[in-house]
Motif scaffolding. Sequence first.
Motif, PDB file in Angstrom:
ATOM      1  N   ILE A   1      60.966  68.031  43.730  1.00 46.47           N
ATOM      2  CA  ILE A   1      62.163  68.007  44.577  1.00 46.47           C
ATOM      3  C   ILE A   1      62.065  66.891  45.624  1.00 46.47           C
ATOM      4  CG2 ILE A   1      63.487  69.323  46.287  1.00 46.47           C
ATOM      5  CD1 ILE A   1      62.692  71.863  44.756  1.00 46.47           C
ATOM      6  N   HIS A   2      60.866  66.723  46.144  1.00 50.02           N
ATOM      7  CA  HIS A   2      60.642  65.714  47.186  1.00 50.02           C
ATOM      8  C   HIS A   2      60.948  64.307  46.649  1.00 50.02           C
ATOM      9  CE1 HIS A   2      57.684  64.631  50.728  1.00 50.02           C
ATOM     10  NE2 HIS A   2      58.864  64.062  50.872  1.00 50.02           N
ATOM     11  N   HIS A   3      60.459  64.028  45.447  1.00 47.40           N
ATOM     12  CA  HIS A   3      60.683  62.712  44.848  1.00 47.40           C
ATOM     13  C   HIS A   3      62.075  62.595  44.219  1.00 47.40           C
ATOM     14  CE1 HIS A   3      60.582  59.756  41.524  1.00 47.40           C
ATOM     15  NE2 HIS A   3      59.884  59.029  42.393  1.00 47.40           N
TER      16      HIS A   3
ATOM     17  N   LEU B   1      51.541  60.543  56.815  1.00 48.34           N
ATOM     18  CA  LEU B   1      51.539  61.998  56.639  1.00 48.34           C
ATOM     19  C   LEU B   1      52.954  62.486  56.921  1.00 48.34           C
ATOM     20  CD1 LEU B   1      50.215  64.821  56.525  1.00 48.34           C
ATOM     21  CD2 LEU B   1      49.476  64.479  58.887  1.00 48.34           C
ATOM     22  N   ASP B   2      53.615  62.907  55.854  1.00 46.20           N
ATOM     23  CA  ASP B   2      55.006  63.373  55.952  1.00 46.20           C
ATOM     24  C   ASP B   2      54.984  64.816  56.446  1.00 46.20           C
ATOM     25  OD1 ASP B   2      57.630  64.155  55.534  1.00 46.20           O
ATOM     26  OD2 ASP B   2      57.764  63.349  53.500  1.00 46.20           O
ATOM     27  N   VAL B   3      55.481  65.046  57.654  1.00 48.82           N
ATOM     28  CA  VAL B   3      55.498  66.421  58.153  1.00 48.82           C
ATOM     29  C   VAL B   3      56.917  66.998  58.219  1.00 48.82           C
ATOM     30  CG1 VAL B   3      53.277  66.360  59.340  1.00 48.82           C
ATOM     31  CG2 VAL B   3      55.330  65.667  60.584  1.00 48.82           C
TER      32      VAL B   3
ATOM     33  N   ASN C   1      59.308  54.622  53.499  1.00 45.57           N
ATOM     34  CA  ASN C   1      58.189  55.526  53.808  1.00 45.57           C
ATOM     35  C   ASN C   1      57.728  56.289  52.566  1.00 45.57           C
ATOM     36  OD1 ASN C   1      58.254  54.782  56.484  1.00 45.57           O
ATOM     37  ND2 ASN C   1      59.499  56.523  57.133  1.00 45.57           N
ATOM     38  N   HIS C   2      58.690  56.801  51.804  1.00 48.53           N
ATOM     39  CA  HIS C   2      58.305  57.587  50.634  1.00 48.53           C
ATOM     40  C   HIS C   2      57.739  56.714  49.516  1.00 48.53           C
ATOM     41  CE1 HIS C   2      60.623  60.659  52.777  1.00 48.53           C
ATOM     42  NE2 HIS C   2      59.871  61.516  52.128  1.00 48.53           N
ATOM     43  N   SER C   3      58.230  55.490  49.403  1.00 46.85           N
ATOM     44  CA  SER C   3      57.686  54.588  48.375  1.00 46.85           C
ATOM     45  C   SER C   3      56.196  54.378  48.598  1.00 46.85           C
ATOM     46  CB  SER C   3      58.414  53.239  48.402  1.00 46.85           C
ATOM     47  OG  SER C   3      59.771  53.412  48.094  1.00 46.85           O
TER      48      SER C   3
ATOM     49  N   GLY D   1      59.242  64.310  60.990  1.00 44.59           N
ATOM     50  CA  GLY D   1      58.683  62.989  61.257  1.00 44.59           C
ATOM     51  C   GLY D   1      57.422  62.756  60.458  1.00 44.59           C
ATOM     52  N   TRP D   2      56.649  61.806  60.921  1.00 43.95           N
ATOM     53  CA  TRP D   2      55.445  61.357  60.232  1.00 43.95           C
ATOM     54  C   TRP D   2      54.331  61.094  61.237  1.00 43.95           C
ATOM     55  CZ3 TRP D   2      55.337  59.756  54.871  1.00 43.95           C
ATOM     56  CH2 TRP D   2      56.580  59.836  54.227  1.00 43.95           C
ATOM     57  N   ALA D   3      53.108  61.114  60.728  1.00 48.61           N
ATOM     58  CA  ALA D   3      51.991  60.504  61.452  1.00 48.61           C
ATOM     59  C   ALA D   3      51.505  59.358  60.575  1.00 48.61           C
ATOM     60  CB  ALA D   3      50.872  61.509  61.667  1.00 48.61           C
TER      61      ALA D   3
ATOM     62  N   GLU E   1      59.648  69.400  56.844  1.00 44.12           N
ATOM     63  CA  GLU E   1      59.448  70.683  56.149  1.00 44.12           C
ATOM     64  C   GLU E   1      59.636  70.542  54.635  1.00 44.12           C
ATOM     65  OE1 GLU E   1      61.835  73.659  58.089  1.00 44.12           O
ATOM     66  OE2 GLU E   1      60.292  74.008  59.605  1.00 44.12           O
ATOM     67  N   HIS E   2      60.481  69.595  54.202  1.00 40.48           N
ATOM     68  CA  HIS E   2      60.688  69.450  52.752  1.00 40.48           C
ATOM     69  C   HIS E   2      59.390  69.074  52.029  1.00 40.48           C
ATOM     70  CE1 HIS E   2      62.002  64.961  53.458  1.00 40.48           C
ATOM     71  NE2 HIS E   2      60.760  64.973  53.020  1.00 40.48           N
ATOM     72  N   ALA E   3      58.406  68.573  52.781  1.00 34.43           N
ATOM     73  CA  ALA E   3      57.140  68.154  52.168  1.00 34.43           C
ATOM     74  C   ALA E   3      56.213  69.337  51.896  1.00 34.43           C
ATOM     75  CB  ALA E   3      56.432  67.142  53.075  1.00 34.43           C
TER      76      ALA E   3
ATOM     77  N   ASN F   1      61.705  61.501  62.633  1.00 36.83           N
ATOM     78  CA  ASN F   1      62.677  61.358  61.536  1.00 36.83           C
ATOM     79  C   ASN F   1      62.118  60.460  60.437  1.00 36.83           C
ATOM     80  OD1 ASN F   1      64.527  63.047  62.932  1.00 36.83           O
ATOM     81  ND2 ASN F   1      64.880  61.339  64.322  1.00 36.83           N
ATOM     82  N   GLN F   2      62.895  59.440  59.998  1.00 41.58           N
ATOM     83  CA  GLN F   2      62.358  58.520  58.992  1.00 41.58           C
ATOM     84  C   GLN F   2      62.046  57.156  59.600  1.00 41.58           C
ATOM     85  OE1 GLN F   2      61.117  59.318  56.347  1.00 41.58           O
ATOM     86  NE2 GLN F   2      62.120  61.194  55.657  1.00 41.58           N
ATOM     87  N   ASP F   3      61.857  57.112  60.901  1.00 40.28           N
ATOM     88  CA  ASP F   3      61.484  55.832  61.503  1.00 40.28           C
ATOM     89  C   ASP F   3      60.179  55.359  60.885  1.00 40.28           C
ATOM     90  OD1 ASP F   3      63.705  55.942  63.046  1.00 40.28           O
ATOM     91  OD2 ASP F   3      62.673  56.433  64.912  1.00 40.28           O
TER      92      ASP F   3
HETATM   93 MN    MN Z   1      59.565  63.415  52.755  1.00 41.89          MN
END
Ligand code: MN
Length: 245
Positions: A68-70, A205-207, A123-125, A172-174, A209-211, A190-192
């Motif tokens: 689902i994430h991808h 590190l995608d934090v 980010n996801h790529s 967001g992310w770390a 919730e969808h991850a 967010n997706q910054d």
């Molecule tokens: Mn994600």
Amino acid sequence: MMTRRQAIKATAFASATFATLPGAIAQPLSPTPAPVLISTAPAPFTLPPLPYAYDALEPHIDARTVEIHHDKHHAAYVANLNKAVADYPDLGKKSIEDLMKDLNSVPEKIRTAVRNQGGGHYNHSLFWQMMKKDGGGEPMGELAKAIDTSFGSFSTFKDNFSKAGLGQFGSGWAWLVLDGKQLKIEPTANQDTPLSAGHAPLLGLDVWEHAYYLKYQNRRTDYVTALWNVVNWDFVSERYTKLKA
Ligand code: MN
């Protein structure tokens, strides 16, 4: 003059290979005239294929979440980015890195959309490649040394990086980034993407919730702990070596 078909091919190639190029210093592929896109056509940003099977990261990250994430979340970022830039052919010619590196050059009307959707795509790529089946362990070589120098030890780095992810309020992310030649831990909301701040992301590190929500629900700590078991240190180390030069 390039035909539209050639242009799409060239751009698709650039986007398929961007993640293996030094992201922060990627250059146009050739000095030939820039691809000409028909303004009503969507820019050809494409969803990169997942570099492993959905269940490759089990039991740490479950197959359904990866699927689902991808296939849904990442695909939506790509589709929405294409929609956002559809009426701006000049933007459609840019690589995703160049777009994210210079958000100020994006017309104000679509800047937020490009920041969010383009950031999500970029980010996801990277994120998919930052993980692998039977990953984990510790980095080797130059990156290992640089982590020791910057953070004191790998375990201190790991703690601080995890804390940055756990401490991110909301989505967001770390990130582990290169700021010039300096390694830093940097959270983004967010997706910054760190790229927009002039930093090169090495590990993300995608934090959102969808991850993790399907498997871990509210237990973000368990997800973060599990993620260390699938980190693709080869990819991260290679990026470090290329980008620090
Ligand atoms: Mn994600």
